[in-house]
Scaffold this motif. Structure first.
Motif, PDB file in Angstrom:
ATOM      1  N   VAL A 104       0.829  -1.206   0.000  1.00 51.43           N
ATOM      2  CA  VAL A 104       0.000   0.000   0.000  1.00 51.43           C
ATOM      3  C   VAL A 104       0.864   1.256   0.000  1.00 51.43           C
ATOM      4  N   GLU A 105       1.944   1.235   0.796  1.00 54.20           N
ATOM      5  CA  GLU A 105       2.789   2.422   0.904  1.00 54.20           C
ATOM      6  C   GLU A 105       3.458   2.780  -0.417  1.00 54.20           C
ATOM      7  N   ARG A 106       3.717   1.790  -1.252  1.00 54.11           N
ATOM      8  CA  ARG A 106       4.361   2.055  -2.541  1.00 54.11           C
ATOM      9  C   ARG A 106       3.471   2.881  -3.454  1.00 54.11           C
ATOM     10  N   HIS A 107       2.160   2.836  -3.231  1.00 47.91           N
ATOM     11  CA  HIS A 107       1.225   3.532  -4.120  1.00 47.91           C
ATOM     12  C   HIS A 107       0.588   4.749  -3.477  1.00 47.91           C
ATOM     13  N   ARG A 108       1.014   5.112  -2.262  1.00 50.61           N
ATOM     14  CA  ARG A 108       0.473   6.297  -1.606  1.00 50.61           C
ATOM     15  C   ARG A 108       1.286   7.518  -2.002  1.00 50.61           C
ATOM     16  N   ARG A 109       0.597   8.622  -2.248  1.00 49.16           N
ATOM     17  CA  ARG A 109       1.302   9.854  -2.593  1.00 49.16           C
ATOM     18  C   ARG A 109       2.031  10.426  -1.373  1.00 49.16           C
ATOM     19  N   ASP A 110       1.449  10.255  -0.200  1.00 53.03           N
ATOM     20  CA  ASP A 110       2.042  10.749   1.038  1.00 53.03           C
ATOM     21  C   ASP A 110       2.053   9.605   2.050  1.00 53.03           C
ATOM     22  N   PRO A 111       2.959   8.633   1.882  1.00 47.56           N
ATOM     23  CA  PRO A 111       2.905   7.409   2.698  1.00 47.56           C
ATOM     24  C   PRO A 111       3.305   7.650   4.143  1.00 47.56           C
ATOM     25  N   LEU A 112       2.810   6.773   5.003  1.00 49.27           N
ATOM     26  CA  LEU A 112       3.182   6.820   6.414  1.00 49.27           C
ATOM     27  C   LEU A 112       4.681   6.585   6.570  1.00 49.27           C
ATOM     28  N   LEU A 113       5.226   5.638   5.820  1.00 50.48           N
ATOM     29  CA  LEU A 113       6.655   5.335   5.844  1.00 50.48           C
ATOM     30  C   LEU A 113       7.181   5.346   4.413  1.00 50.48           C
ATOM     31  N   PRO A 114       7.749   6.458   3.966  1.00 50.96           N
ATOM     32  CA  PRO A 114       8.355   6.483   2.628  1.00 50.96           C
ATOM     33  C   PRO A 114       9.470   5.436   2.557  1.00 50.96           C
ATOM     34  N   LEU A 115       9.366   4.513   1.625  1.00 52.10           N
ATOM     35  CA  LEU A 115      10.328   3.417   1.575  1.00 52.10           C
ATOM     36  C   LEU A 115      11.748   3.907   1.314  1.00 52.10           C
ATOM     37  N   GLY A 116      11.866   5.050   0.640  1.00 57.50           N
ATOM     38  CA  GLY A 116      13.186   5.614   0.405  1.00 57.50           C
ATOM     39  C   GLY A 116      13.880   6.060   1.676  1.00 57.50           C
ATOM     40  N   PHE A 117      13.119   6.250   2.753  1.00 52.61           N
ATOM     41  CA  PHE A 117      13.681   6.673   4.025  1.00 52.61           C
ATOM     42  C   PHE A 117      14.678   5.652   4.569  1.00 52.61           C
ATOM     43  N   LEU A 118      14.470   4.379   4.221  1.00 54.04           N
ATOM     44  CA  LEU A 118      15.327   3.315   4.741  1.00 54.04           C
ATOM     45  C   LEU A 118      16.402   2.878   3.744  1.00 54.04           C
ATOM     46  N   ARG A 119      16.480   3.538   2.607  1.00 55.69           N
ATOM     47  CA  ARG A 119      17.455   3.122   1.598  1.00 55.69           C
ATOM     48  C   ARG A 119      18.868   3.606   1.901  1.00 55.69           C
ATOM     49  N   ASP A 120      18.988   4.627   2.729  1.00 56.45           N
ATOM     50  CA  ASP A 120      20.318   5.078   3.133  1.00 56.45           C
ATOM     51  C   ASP A 120      20.981   3.979   3.945  1.00 56.45           C
ATOM     52  N   ARG A 121      22.112   3.477   3.481  1.00 55.62           N
ATOM     53  CA  ARG A 121      22.740   2.319   4.123  1.00 55.62           C
ATOM     54  C   ARG A 121      23.162   2.617   5.554  1.00 55.62           C
ATOM     55  N   ARG A 159      21.776   4.792   7.585  1.00 56.21           N
ATOM     56  CA  ARG A 159      20.590   4.878   8.437  1.00 56.21           C
ATOM     57  C   ARG A 159      20.046   3.478   8.736  1.00 56.21           C
ATOM     58  N   ALA A 160      20.004   2.630   7.716  1.00 54.70           N
ATOM     59  CA  ALA A 160      19.514   1.274   7.926  1.00 54.70           C
ATOM     60  C   ALA A 160      20.387   0.521   8.924  1.00 54.70           C
ATOM     61  N   LEU A 161      21.711   0.671   8.798  1.00 54.91           N
ATOM     62  CA  LEU A 161      22.619   0.013   9.736  1.00 54.91           C
ATOM     63  C   LEU A 161      22.464   0.590  11.131  1.00 54.91           C
ATOM     64  N   ALA A 162      22.264   1.907  11.219  1.00 52.26           N
ATOM     65  CA  ALA A 162      22.078   2.528  12.525  1.00 52.26           C
ATOM     66  C   ALA A 162      20.840   1.985  13.219  1.00 52.26           C
ATOM     67  N   LEU A 163      19.760   1.774  12.473  1.00 51.38           N
ATOM     68  CA  LEU A 163      18.550   1.215  13.064  1.00 51.38           C
ATOM     69  C   LEU A 163      18.769  -0.217  13.531  1.00 51.38           C
ATOM     70  N   VAL A 164      19.541  -0.985  12.772  1.00 55.17           N
ATOM     71  CA  VAL A 164      19.897  -2.337  13.210  1.00 55.17           C
ATOM     72  C   VAL A 164      20.716  -2.273  14.500  1.00 55.17           C
TER      73      VAL A 164
END
Length: 455
Positions: free
Chosen positions: A259-276, A278-283
């Motif tokens: 659903v988020e992939r098709h929302r114009r203003d998503p709750l969690l923009p998937l690009g937010f987690l693409r920064d390596r 940032r993703a590692l920091a969350l892990v």
């Protein structure tokens, strides 16, 4: 890296708010610590609560995890509320719910009321935690100052959870377990009174939707999956009580991502987690939280059940752990300023891994004394965890636009909540406590190695 540039930047415009940010940070930090204190405040007194209310093991597990289930499930939505309506408004709303629920928990006449109140506490905390980070960003608009604030903020989260373990054991041993539930009532009430005077106003994001479909799917998916993982402590993985919520949660969260992939203003923009980074920091946030939580849970049981320690003696045994946390949290900011958040994240994970390995190899052996077997690990683990968590918090929020600060807070707190749930549930299947702790140490070491190699 943008984080290094922003950390050293001194050319940003000063805050439009004339009042100094120190009192605002103090208030927000106390709120954050209290939210994490409340999460862990019933862990040590659970046997007494079970005896008082005649609860079995499954009931106690649900009671202990009710706060965390609501907290983790609603955090993404809480972050969106903060970004949509403004941090201070969302914080006030969250604290109102949290205060009312905390009072209900304190006065609960029976287990049903206490369980419902714990769920409501978690819901209020899910609104307040990301909102507090949004207000923190408004109080420290300069990137360098905000980076220093986040370095300290990360340490406060670990300290709050540790204080819940320690103080609840002391309080329940000397008086009643209910007194531990009075702490969030007092703190939240004071915060509500002081917020209009000490906290800067934070405008909302006009035109932004709440993305209710995404909020419902993410909340239901995370909550159901977490509930299934929690029940693995009392039920086998192949039982319907575990499999049904796990599979349903996974299906709902998969639907959420679609659903988020098709929302114009998503709750969690998937690009937010693409920064390596940032993703590692969350892990790293999730694993350090998991390492400390797993250690507290398994060692508390080991000391009381295998060595015959009292609840008070068990809490006292963790005092060096708390001292190491405080010292490491205090020095994390200067270390990050000097060496950079990536380097401190790597070093913190490595030190925490070493501490956990020592506990696994030496601390649980019945013939080893506390000073020889447990103490070295109880000093190294929190020293590394506090520094690594603080540095990872800086990386997780680096480069985030002000309008997405609530989102960043929601995602980071979700990682902090889900890490212990997922890791502990998985490790309990390994059998012995020493094997579980050793496996956690390996995970931290792997994360440290990946962090070292990530550019």
């Amino acid at each position: 890296m943008a984080g290094t540039q922003s950390w050293n930047s001194t050319t940003e415009a000063t805050s439009a708010r004339p009042a100094p940010p120190g009192p605002a940070f103090a208030l927000l930090g106390i709120v954050q610590m209290t939210l994490l204190f409340t999460l862990t405040s019933l862990v040590v007194p659970l046997p007494r609560i079970g005896h008082e209310f005649s609860l079995d093991r499954t009931d106690l597990i649900l009671l202990s995890s009710a706060y965390g289930l609501a907290f983790s499930g609603l955090l993404l939505f809480g972050g969106r509320v903060a970004d949509r309506f403004g941090g201070r408004r969302a914080l006030t709303a969250g604290l109102l719910v949290f205060t009312a629920a905390s009072l209900a928990a304190l006065l609960a006449p029976g287990p049903g009321t206490l369980l419902s109140a714990r769920f409501a506490q978690g819901a209020g905390a899910a609104l307040a935690a990301p909102a507090a980070m949004a207000v923190l960003r408004a109080a420290f608009p300069q990137p360098a100052a905000y980076g220093r604030a986040m370095a300290t903020w990360g340490g406060l989260s670990v300290i709050g959870a540790t204080a819940g373990h320690l103080l609840s054991g002391v309080i329940s041993a000397l008086a009643s377990w209910r007194l531990a539930l009075a702490v969030p009532v007092v703190v939240a009430t004071l915060a509500l009174a002081l917020a209009p005077r000490l906290l800067p106003a934070t405008p909302g994001g006009t035109g932004r939707s709440l993305d209710l479909p995404g909020a419902l799917l993410s909340t239901a998916g995370i909550t159901l999956a977490s509930y299934g993982l929690v029940l693995t402590e009392a039920r086998p993985w192949e039982s319907a009580a575990v499999l049904v919520p796990l599979l349903a949660g996974a299906a709902l969260f998969t639907a959420f991502l679609i659903v988020e992939r098709h929302r114009r203003d998503p709750l969690l923009p998937l690009g937010f987690l693409r920064d390596r980074r940032r993703a590692l920091a969350l892990v790293a946030v999730g694993l350090t939280a998991a390492g400390t939580a797993t250690t507290f849970t398994l060692l508390s049981l080991h000391l009381q059940q295998d060595r015959g320690w009292s609840a008070l003696a068990t809490s006292t045994g963790f005092v060096p752990f708390a001292v190491a946390l405080l010292v490491s949290g205090r020095t994390a900011g200067p270390l990050i300023a000097r060496y950079g958040a990536p380097a401190v994240t790597t070093a913190g994970l490595a030190v925490a891994s070493t501490g956990l390995a020592l506990i696994a190899l030496m601390g649980l052996a019945p013939h080893n004394s506390y000073a020889y077997g447990l103490l070295p690990g109880l000093l190294l683990l929190p020293a590394g965890a506090a520094a690594g968590f603080a540095a990872a918090s800086v990386l997780a929020t680096d480069g985030v636009e002000p309008r997405q600060t609530g989102l960043a807070g929601g995602v980071m707190n979700t990682a902090m909540e889900l890490g212990p749930t997922v890791v502990l549930a998985a490790l309990l299947t390994l059998g012995s406590d020493s094997t579980s702790l050793a496996a956690t140490a390996v995970l931290l070491a792997v994360a440290a190695f990946i962090s070292l190699r990530t550019k």
